[in-house]
Motif scaffolding. Sequence first.
Motif, PDB file in Angstrom:
ATOM      1  N   ARG A  31     -31.591  51.776 -41.823  1.00  0.00           N
ATOM      2  CA  ARG A  31     -30.933  52.240 -40.596  1.00  0.00           C
ATOM      3  C   ARG A  31     -31.884  52.294 -39.393  1.00  0.00           C
ATOM      4  O   ARG A  31     -31.424  52.429 -38.251  1.00  0.00           O
ATOM      5  N   PHE A  32     -33.191  52.216 -39.648  1.00  0.00           N
ATOM      6  CA  PHE A  32     -34.170  52.179 -38.566  1.00  0.00           C
ATOM      7  C   PHE A  32     -33.876  51.027 -37.606  1.00  0.00           C
ATOM      8  O   PHE A  32     -34.121  51.131 -36.403  1.00  0.00           O
ATOM      9  N   PHE A  33     -33.316  49.936 -38.136  1.00  0.00           N
ATOM     10  CA  PHE A  33     -33.067  48.734 -37.331  1.00  0.00           C
ATOM     11  C   PHE A  33     -31.599  48.608 -36.901  1.00  0.00           C
ATOM     12  O   PHE A  33     -31.199  47.562 -36.383  1.00  0.00           O
ATOM     13  N   GLU A  34     -30.792  49.640 -37.107  1.00  0.00           N
ATOM     14  CA  GLU A  34     -29.355  49.540 -36.849  1.00  0.00           C
ATOM     15  C   GLU A  34     -29.049  49.226 -35.384  1.00  0.00           C
ATOM     16  O   GLU A  34     -28.190  48.396 -35.071  1.00  0.00           O
ATOM     17  N   HIS A  35     -29.724  49.898 -34.465  1.00  0.00           N
ATOM     18  CA  HIS A  35     -29.441  49.662 -33.036  1.00  0.00           C
ATOM     19  C   HIS A  35     -29.806  48.235 -32.642  1.00  0.00           C
ATOM     20  O   HIS A  35     -29.085  47.597 -31.860  1.00  0.00           O
ATOM     21  N   LEU A  36     -30.922  47.737 -33.185  1.00  0.00           N
ATOM     22  CA  LEU A  36     -31.305  46.349 -32.919  1.00  0.00           C
ATOM     23  C   LEU A  36     -30.201  45.406 -33.383  1.00  0.00           C
ATOM     24  O   LEU A  36     -29.829  44.462 -32.670  1.00  0.00           O
ATOM     25  N   ARG A  37     -29.666  45.662 -34.552  1.00  0.00           N
ATOM     26  CA  ARG A  37     -28.586  44.812 -35.083  1.00  0.00           C
ATOM     27  C   ARG A  37     -27.353  44.886 -34.195  1.00  0.00           C
ATOM     28  O   ARG A  37     -26.665  43.884 -33.984  1.00  0.00           O
ATOM     29  N   SER A  38     -27.056  46.075 -33.678  1.00  0.00           N
ATOM     30  CA  SER A  38     -25.869  46.223 -32.819  1.00  0.00           C
ATOM     31  C   SER A  38     -26.019  45.432 -31.521  1.00  0.00           C
ATOM     32  O   SER A  38     -25.023  45.110 -30.866  1.00  0.00           O
TER      33      SER A  38
END
Length: 472
Positions: A180-187
């Motif tokens: 989830r650390f990278f969730e915003h990047l994925r969004s």
Amino acid sequence: MLWVNLVAAVITVFKDKREIAATWAWLLVLTFLPVVGFIMYLFVGKKLPRNRIYDIRTQQQIGIDQLVKLQKEQWNEKELLPAEEISDTAREMVHLFLETDNAILTKHNRVEIITDGKEKFQRLFEDVKKAKNHIHVEYYTFYNDKIGNEFLHLLERKAKEGVKVRIIYDSLGSRGTKKRFFEHLRSLGGEAESFFGDHRSFSNFRLNYRDHRKLVIIDGSVGYIGGFNVGDQYLGRDLKFGHWRDTHLRVSGNAAEAMQSRFFMDWNATVPKRRINYQENYFPLVPRQGETSIQIVSSGPDNEVQKIKLGYIKLINSAAEYVLIQTPYLIPDDSLFETLSLAALSGVKVKIMIPAKPDHPFVYRATQYYAKALLENNVEIYRYDNGFMHSKVLVVDGKISSVGSANMDYRSFKLNFEANAFLYDQRISMQLRNIFEEDMLHSTKLTIEDFQVQSAWMKFKQYFSRLLSPIL
């Protein structure tokens, strides 16, 4: 019960083809740790499945496969390796890596050597901010800490601007960093994937095979390769290690193309459902940047040929004057140990620099064992006292050098996926030699007496760790 355990250990270890030293090391573990040993073997001792090896091996070298073919045909012609610009040893090295790794020779690169973490991230962030098309990141360690968040937020900003961001990270090397650390990047349209899946998964029985590479490629024209990962400790912010001494390269020029191809192969093996195909924007025409010729060489458990180790041995055997090595882990196999010893006993100055403190206790004790053994064979050993030595550098006669992620140990040669830059440039090699000599001012030259005065318990730990060295 003892005989049952012994038979089970023999069957378990011998069913996979492996080196004799590793076989005996696992037999030792399974015999003396009946339950714990088999659990360890289940997660870290099993070899890569054949279908996984095939999937990694068969990834097309996107963008450079035709160039590889052309260079193999022309490697002995002047247009590829002019005799006035490159030595016979370098020509042989180029041929070795073309044949074993399909590693193209790239010329006219500009190389900057970075030895400080703050400078490394300052330069990296400056280049990332200028990115127009894509940013590809591959690190063994990407921590959820101050510098990790700074880097991630910058990548998120670039993704929001429309730059394509892809990240490969090793979940075991990035302990504490959750998906989830990278969730915003994925969004925002970016992508981040863990190499070989999550190390916390009980279905992941290949924990021993890690992606130890450290690569960043920006717009296909600038690349970073070396020893620094993403984490506060690499900027000297961890009190345990203090000053962090490492070596990294910023490369502008055609070598970024070779790094790009390596990243794509790793991405396609990691995310087979979202594979990257060739696009011209990934391999732009890069004008002449400098004078350095480079091969980007990779190795890993997907291939029986230990390509980076072979390059080390070939270089050391070619030495006429001196060999300089910096490595945090000094655990050579028999072939490399004999190569180093032969060079030193033949009158070549062989100098090896190791850390003064451990980050992995067993590994450090094994390093001490081999340091003493090499000392007895005329090799000079220097203990770096000004913090932690994490640099992975080899320099021979001030003519050819190597900088990358591979240590001088079994793990880097056999178990990890590694990437090194081999540089055919006297100017860069002399710079690396000068840096080594500056580091010597902060080091202690070890003697046999330094080891003789150690306690019996310390000597036992070194001998015992040496027995386990093939699987550390």
